[in-house]
Design an enzyme around this catalytic site. Structure first.
Site, PDB file in Angstrom:
ATOM      1  N   ASP A 147      -1.910  -0.333   6.208  1.00 31.53           N
ATOM      2  CA  ASP A 147      -1.951   0.438   7.453  1.00 31.53           C
ATOM      3  C   ASP A 147      -3.360   0.734   7.938  1.00 31.53           C
ATOM      4  O   ASP A 147      -3.546   1.112   9.093  1.00 31.53           O
ATOM      5  CB  ASP A 147      -1.221   1.778   7.261  1.00 31.53           C
ATOM      6  CG  ASP A 147      -2.026   2.746   6.407  1.00 31.53           C
ATOM      7  OD1 ASP A 147      -2.437   3.801   6.917  1.00 31.53           O
ATOM      8  OD2 ASP A 147      -2.264   2.436   5.226  1.00 31.53           O
ATOM      9  N   ASP A 186      -0.268   5.193   0.792  1.00 35.17           N
ATOM     10  CA  ASP A 186      -0.565   6.226   1.795  1.00 35.17           C
ATOM     11  C   ASP A 186      -0.603   5.643   3.204  1.00 35.17           C
ATOM     12  O   ASP A 186      -1.395   4.745   3.499  1.00 35.17           O
ATOM     13  CB  ASP A 186      -1.916   6.882   1.487  1.00 35.17           C
ATOM     14  CG  ASP A 186      -1.907   7.626   0.162  1.00 35.17           C
ATOM     15  OD1 ASP A 186      -1.114   8.570   0.027  1.00 35.17           O
ATOM     16  OD2 ASP A 186      -2.689   7.260  -0.732  1.00 35.17           O
ATOM     17  N   ASP A 191       0.859  -1.173   0.000  1.00 32.78           N
ATOM     18  CA  ASP A 191       0.000   0.000   0.000  1.00 32.78           C
ATOM     19  C   ASP A 191       0.909   1.240   0.000  1.00 32.78           C
ATOM     20  O   ASP A 191       2.107   1.139   0.298  1.00 32.78           O
ATOM     21  CB  ASP A 191      -0.888  -0.015   1.245  1.00 32.78           C
ATOM     22  CG  ASP A 191      -1.688   1.256   1.404  1.00 32.78           C
ATOM     23  OD1 ASP A 191      -2.384   1.644   0.451  1.00 32.78           O
ATOM     24  OD2 ASP A 191      -1.588   1.876   2.480  1.00 32.78           O
TER      25      ASP A 191
END
Length: 220
Positions: free
Chosen positions: A162, A6, A4
């Protein structure tokens, strides 16, 4: 390896936070903390729906807001992005080990192209953006698409995320999931390996996760 972007590789959620609060102010309102949290890891369309609901402006046109927000984040991305702890070192180690990598993000291609100036285009064999899939995260399509483009079974991949939205996408895809929370707390979840940062994570650690697919207690 499926990364991922961001909040996982770079601390760009703070950039989005600035732009989203500015957009809400332009609309004559204030973005609530709950709405902002709900946007983390979501697609642009989902975030704009949350914004309209939060501001009580259900009929607000979406296209002008998307254009303004994209241009503003593009400007902020261009100033440079800050790496999350351990992320750059892990990415370099993975590439040095000869592992194939994909960037799997909910962010649109226009912004990702700017972010890649920080991330390094050569660090990824495949890039899957949020506006290039029919069903964005939390649907598993982004991760399944990335694995297919890499030519590997998604079950043989580790996905690093996240946010709850991203974790749900990666877990549903069948990948082994390593979760490192940034802006939002992540509770222990079956099948998700939870750490406090990527510091100390290396290819050997990732290989071990594939061997022992199951619940790990928080560590690191």
């Amino acid at each position: 390896m499926l990364f991922d972007m961001d909040g996982t590789l770079v601390d760009s959620e703070k950039v989005w936070e600035i732009a989203l609060h500015e957009l809400a102010a332009r609309a004559g309102g204030t973005l609530s903390p709950a709405a902002r949290q709900a946007m983390i890891g979501s697609s642009m369309a989902a975030s704009m729906q949350i914004l309209r609901d939060d501001l009580g402006q259900p009929d607000r046109p979406e296209a002008p807001d998307v254009e303004w927000l994209t241009d503003r984040v593009l400007e902020l991305f261009g100033a440079g992005l800050v790496w999350r702890p351990g992320a750059l070192e892990l990415l370099h180690a993975v590439r040095f080990a000869g592992l194939r990598t994909a960037l799997v993000t909910s962010t649109g291609r226009k912004l990702v192209e700017v972010a890649l100036e920080t991330l390094g285009r050569d660090n990824f064999d495949v890039v899957v953006c949020g506006d290039e899939v029919a069903l964005p995260k939390p649907d598993p399509e982004p991760y399944r698409t990335a694995a297919a483009l890499l030519g590997v079974a998604v079950e043989d991949c580790v996905a690093i995320e996240d946010s709850p939205t991203g974790v749900a996408s990666a877990l549903a895809s069948g990948a082994t999931v390593l979760a490192v929370p940034a802006e939002l707390e992540l509770p222990p979840t079956d099948g998700v390996h939870l750490r406090t940062s990527l510091v100390g994570v290396d290819p050997a650690y990732l290989a071990d996760l594939l061997v022992h697919r199951g619940l790990l207690q928080p560590e690191g």
